[in-house]
Motif scaffolding. Sequence first.
Motif, PDB file in Angstrom:
ATOM      1  N   GLY A 134       7.043 -24.260  79.048  1.00  0.00           N
ATOM      2  CA  GLY A 134       7.808 -25.492  78.937  1.00  0.00           C
ATOM      3  C   GLY A 134       9.295 -25.320  79.130  1.00  0.00           C
TER       4      GLY A 134
ATOM      5  N   ASP B 149       2.672 -26.020  74.108  1.00  0.00           N
ATOM      6  CA  ASP B 149       4.096 -26.287  73.922  1.00  0.00           C
ATOM      7  C   ASP B 149       4.436 -27.625  74.580  1.00  0.00           C
ATOM      8  OD1 ASP B 149       4.006 -25.694  76.612  1.00  0.00           O
ATOM      9  OD2 ASP B 149       5.541 -24.127  76.561  1.00  0.00           O
ATOM     10  N   GLU B 150       5.656 -27.774  75.050  1.00  0.00           N
ATOM     11  CA  GLU B 150       6.088 -29.056  75.630  1.00  0.00           C
ATOM     12  C   GLU B 150       5.722 -29.219  77.100  1.00  0.00           C
ATOM     13  OE1 GLU B 150       9.860 -26.369  75.655  1.00  0.00           O
ATOM     14  OE2 GLU B 150       7.923 -26.508  74.632  1.00  0.00           O
ATOM     15  N   THR B 151       4.960 -28.284  77.658  1.00  0.00           N
ATOM     16  CA  THR B 151       4.660 -28.323  79.086  1.00  0.00           C
ATOM     17  C   THR B 151       4.004 -29.629  79.514  1.00  0.00           C
ATOM     18  OG1 THR B 151       4.472 -25.916  79.314  1.00  0.00           O
ATOM     19  CG2 THR B 151       3.288 -27.261  80.918  1.00  0.00           C
TER      20      THR B 151
ATOM     21  N   PRO C 176       3.721 -32.728  78.157  1.00  0.00           N
ATOM     22  CA  PRO C 176       4.574 -33.922  78.168  1.00  0.00           C
ATOM     23  C   PRO C 176       5.592 -33.920  79.304  1.00  0.00           C
ATOM     24  CG  PRO C 176       4.315 -33.121  75.928  1.00  0.00           C
ATOM     25  CD  PRO C 176       3.695 -32.085  76.825  1.00  0.00           C
TER      26      PRO C 176
END
Length: 254
Positions: A15, A44-46, A48
């Motif tokens: 991310g 993780d934020e990947t 989104p």
Amino acid sequence: MQPRISIITPSYNQGKFIRQTIESVLSQDYPNIEYIIVDALSTDETLPIVGEYKDRLTLIAERDSGQTDAINKGLRLATGDIVCWLNSDDYFLPGTLASVGDFFADNPDKLWLTGDCQIVDQAGRPIQQPVRHYKRLLRSLTPALYLGMTNAICQPSTFWRRSVHTQLGFLTESLHYTMDYDWWLRLQQLQPPAILPQPLTAFRIHADSKGGNQYGLQFDEDYQTFARYWAGTPIRWLHRLHNRAITSVYNLVK
């Protein structure tokens, strides 16, 4: 007519880098691309971040058996005339796809090409310039040196015609570090690569990358891969000696 280019990005928990990767693809001044991200259900934020671009790319989010499996999934889905993969911590430089598309349009007999790449750190700062210049020198010489003595091909800067998969199949999924080297050696059996001198991509080395912390295992798999395709004793000896020299240098600088 410029060919359609398919870019595959295998992704898992990168991310901190993947937005730059995506932007580098979607900001290319090239009209005919297909972008496929194959994510192994990142935690993780990947996802989104990728979701913000859902109208401009294809996302496959499901469990896989590793990076090579993810790349193959994307390659099997690809519809472009030209294909490549770009890892989720690397990125294209401006104008890359225009250069690649023009080359293949102008050279219908060429099956694959490779260009130069910048080597950068976590923040995108250039590093390892002597390594870059050394590999660029090797690529100006014979394939026995840049594919036999060592793998001097820049993975993110390498593109090939999708049609070769009819003859060669796809990447070898039992390989975790040198699936690219194995693929180059298989492509080499059809035709040596065309070499472009300009940098096309940035290859990132950071604490969590394979090239950053698993180079011992990578060199072991590298030699096993090499030995499947090169039978001559002199080139085997040279490859082994080269690997030992590079490993010694890595041990000193780590």
